[in-house]
Structure formats: structure tokens, C-alpha cells
Design an enzyme around this catalytic site. Structure first.
Site, PDB file in Angstrom:
ATOM      1  N   ASP A  75      24.860 -24.447 -36.329  1.00 19.60           N
ATOM      2  CA  ASP A  75      24.421 -24.630 -37.796  1.00 19.60           C
ATOM      3  C   ASP A  75      24.683 -26.152 -38.084  1.00 19.60           C
ATOM      4  O   ASP A  75      25.543 -26.743 -37.587  1.00 19.60           O
ATOM      5  CB  ASP A  75      25.005 -23.935 -38.737  1.00 19.60           C
ATOM      6  CG  ASP A  75      26.219 -23.399 -38.394  1.00 19.60           C
ATOM      7  OD1 ASP A  75      26.994 -24.059 -37.687  1.00 19.60           O
ATOM      8  OD2 ASP A  75      26.865 -22.453 -39.110  1.00 19.60           O
ATOM      9  N   GLU A 106      24.515 -22.379 -45.012  1.00 18.71           N
ATOM     10  CA  GLU A 106      25.185 -22.158 -45.976  1.00 18.71           C
ATOM     11  C   GLU A 106      24.120 -21.547 -47.011  1.00 18.71           C
ATOM     12  O   GLU A 106      24.870 -21.154 -48.169  1.00 18.71           O
ATOM     13  CB  GLU A 106      25.981 -23.407 -46.595  1.00 18.71           C
ATOM     14  CG  GLU A 106      26.865 -24.130 -45.534  1.00 18.71           C
ATOM     15  CD  GLU A 106      28.203 -23.266 -45.457  1.00 18.71           C
ATOM     16  OE1 GLU A 106      28.444 -22.167 -46.241  1.00 18.71           O
ATOM     17  OE2 GLU A 106      29.006 -23.424 -44.442  1.00 18.71           O
TER      18      GLU A 106
END
Length: 371
Positions: free
Chosen positions: A68, A127
Site C-alpha cells: 500500500d 487508509e
């Protein structure tokens, strides 16, 4: 190696960007990838993410590794010489290390190709609002869809040189929670002419806790947290509006739906009791991370053979991870990587030890080459 991983991590640490806004990050990653790419490497962009396909010599399968790439809306307080240059933004969850490790593993594979194909997935918006699911569903991803996938996440509480995982549930199901109240404001001397949303929201927080404690099986493992409350603007006025922000977490996917159903019913009751309007938004929802037992056992065996990395059995956690959406469709697993930081994830002073980068690269390569 051509890539200077420590410097890359520091460069990335300075340019944290929020979900689907990772333009500088994407450009930086592409520049590094193109420096090491050869004729057996294909590159695709998806939104602000990147897919890198390393063709194997005699492929029997496609192995996927995901990193990520987004940061958090946190004001960094590390005082590091390479601290964030983007005020109010920070890599406070270790995604700068995740990307660096992926680049290091990518370079090793390019230099020493294996038989199988390997797809490196640089995924945006972990997130929030959640990049895994739309990336998974994209044409670009589906064209190169791996047969198995794995990923890592830094663990501040674990020492460098340690990795940790477990079969089955690793991370919980999670949902964001945003609740807006609207009533009638007014002067504090005339409460009977108002509909006080500070009082309504305060009581709502208390009632929310009874959904779990009295409405669900206590063995299910669920929790509702209100982390932020806003109402009013001056001490002698009654608030016309209020806002609650929080999360719902559970180890049972069905329990999340049950909590939302009970919350919606509670909301309707409060609208009648407090003569107000209440709206709820469940924001980003992440499916549980369930590790495939076979791959976890393979990873444990591989790590134990390295003699330089220690494997540790993990416990399930109530944290959320959108990698669960990928594992829902593609078998695989996730593991923790020890980085030995005094401060935890999402802390403004998080400072992972950079020695963990080489450990992460070796763990990833060891797994990829074990098939």
C-alpha cells in the site's frame, strides 16, 4: 543492488499523500521501477496505483505481492531530518517501508528471475476510502490476476528480525461511522425553545454501547468506538447540530450488519425522542483478513529455513485492512514485520528501524522463491 533502499524509504517518507491523491508517490515509484526494468517486465498504471508484471522463465502460476502506498492526515512530530514535507500528512503506518520493500524484492527478481510470474501491486488508498476493492475489480488487475497474493504490515512492537502471522482470521471486519444530528439551536437561557443536539448526541453515545453489550453474542468479538464528537460553537448557546465519528469492528462479518441494523433502529427512536433529524454514513468498510492455512504454513517453513529471521505466531487483531477484499477472492495471507518502534501505528512519532527493510525484502523473496 542498484536501488539505495534506505534513501528510497526516506524520499518516500517525505512525500506522504492521502488516498487516491498519491500523484508524487506514483511518479517517484515509476521512476525507480523504470531504472531497473528489463524486457521481461511490464508496467501498468491504475488510478494512482501501479501494477508491475515480472515474467518468469517457465511459469506455472502467478504470484502477487501487494504494497500500500498512501499516507495519513497526521502532523509528523518525529523531528527526523527526512520528516514529511507535506504539512499535516505523514507516513505513520509504515507504507513508506512497504513500498521500499516491494521495490527491493522487485529488483532482486529482475536480477535473478524465477520460473513463475510475479505481479507487484502498488495499491492506493488503504487508509481510506479503500483502494483494494476497486483495484481488484479493475480491468488492469483482472488481466493480470494472480493465483495467490500476500502482503506485509510493519509491527512496531516486534523486534527487527521477526515476522509473525497465523492461519485464519488475522484482522477484523471494520466500518467507519459518521453520524450527524440536526435540531434547533438557541440561547442557553431558553432551552425549552430549542432541540439540544449536544444532549442528543451524548445520550446516543451511551446507547450505542448497549448494542454490543446487550444486543450481540459476547463471544462474537465486536466493538463500537466513538473517537470524535463535535457540537456547539459558544458556551452560552445551545447546539443546533452535532457530529459523531467512530468505527465499528467485529470478528464476525454478519455481526457488522447486525450492528448497523440495530443502530438504524436506535437512530429512528432518537429522532422521535429528541425531535431531530439524524443521518448516518458508514464510510469505508473493510472485509476481514483471513489467511490461507496452507500458505501460512509454507511461509513459516520458509522463514525457519532462513536461520536469520525469527517466525512468531500472531494473535488476531481488531485492526482493519482492505487487503481482506483481495484475499476474499484470491487465496493468500498477510504477515507482520517487526520494526521495533517505541511509538505505535498512526502515532505522530512513529519511527521504524530501517534495518527492517532488508529483513522484509528477504522474507518476501524467500516466500516467492519457495514455490
Amino acid at each position: 543492488m542498484m536501488l539505495q533502499l534506505e534513501q528510497i524509504r526516506r524520499d518516500l517518507h517525505q512525500i506522504p499523500e492521502l488516498g487516491f491523491q498519491e500523484f508524487k508517490t506514483q511518479a517517484y515509484l515509476l521512476e525507480r521501477i523504470n531504472e531497473i526494468a528489463t524486457e521481461n517486465v511490464e508496467i501498468k498504471k491504475w488510478s494512482t496505483g501501479i501494477l508491475v508484471y515480472v515474467h518468469g522463465k517457465s511459469p506455472a502460476r502467478k504470484i502477487g505481492f501487494r504494497a500500500d502506498i498512501d499516507g495519513l492526515p497526521i502532523l509528523e512530530q518525529t523531528n527526523l531530518p527526512y520528516a514529511s514535507l507535506h504539512e499535516g500528512r505523514m507516513h505513520a503506518c509504515g507504507h513508506d517501508l512497504h513500498m521500499t520493500i516491494a521495490l527491493g524484492a522487485l529488483e532482486k527478481l529482475i536480477q535473478d528471475p524465477i520460473n513463475d510470474d510475479v505481479i507487484f501491486v502498488f495499491q492506493p488508498a488503504e487508509e481510506g476510502p479503500g483502494g483494494a476493492k476497486p483495484m481488484l475489480e479493475s480491468e488492469e488487475f483482472q488481466q493480470w490476476k494472480p493465483d495467490m497474493m500476500f502482503a506485509l504490515h510493519i509491527a512496531p512492537e516486534l523486534p527487527v528480525g521477526t515476522v509473525s502471522s497465523k492461519a485464519g482470521l488475522l484482522f477484523a471486519n471494520t466500518s467507519e461511522l459518521f453520524i450527524d444530528f440536526e435540531g434547533v439551536g438557541g440561547h442557553a437561557a431558553y432551552p425549552h425553545l430549542t432541540k439540544d443536539m449536544t444532549v442528543a448526541a451524548s445520550n446516543f453515545v451511551v446507547q450505542l454501547q448497549q448494542i454490543v453489550s446487550r444486543g450481540l453474542n459476547p463471544l462474537d468479538g465486536s466493538v463500537i468506538t466513538i473517537g470524535k464528537m463535535e457540537s456547539g460553537y459558544v458556551q452560552n448557546a445551545i447546539a443546533e447540530t452535532a457530529r459523531l465519528e467512530g468505527t465499528i469492528r467485529s470478528t464476525d462479518a454478519d455481526a457488522i450488519d447486525m450492528i448497523k441494523s440495530k443502530l438504524n433502529r436506535l437512530m429512528k427512536g432518537f429522532e422521535i425522542s429528541y425531535d431531530c433529524t439524524i443521518k448516518v454514513d458508514y464510510g469505508a468498510n473493510y472485509y476481514q483478513v483471513v489467511n490461507d492455512a496452507t500458505y501460512v504454513q509454507q511461509f513459516e517453513n520458509v522463514i525457519n529455513q532462513t536461520q536469520t529471521i525469527t517466525y512468531q505466531q500472531a494473535d488476531a487483531a481488531m485492526t482493519g485492512e482492505d487487503f481482506g477484499d483481495m484475499l476474499k477472492e484470491i487465496p493468500g495471507f498477510m504477515f507482520w514485520l517487526g520494526v521495533d518502534s517505541s511509538y505505535g501505528l498512526h502515532n505522530a512519532r512513529l519511527n521504524p528501524k530501517e534495518e527492517a527493510i532488508d529483513v522484509g525484502v528477504n522474507a518476501v523473496i524467500s516466500m516467492i522463491t519457495s514455490f
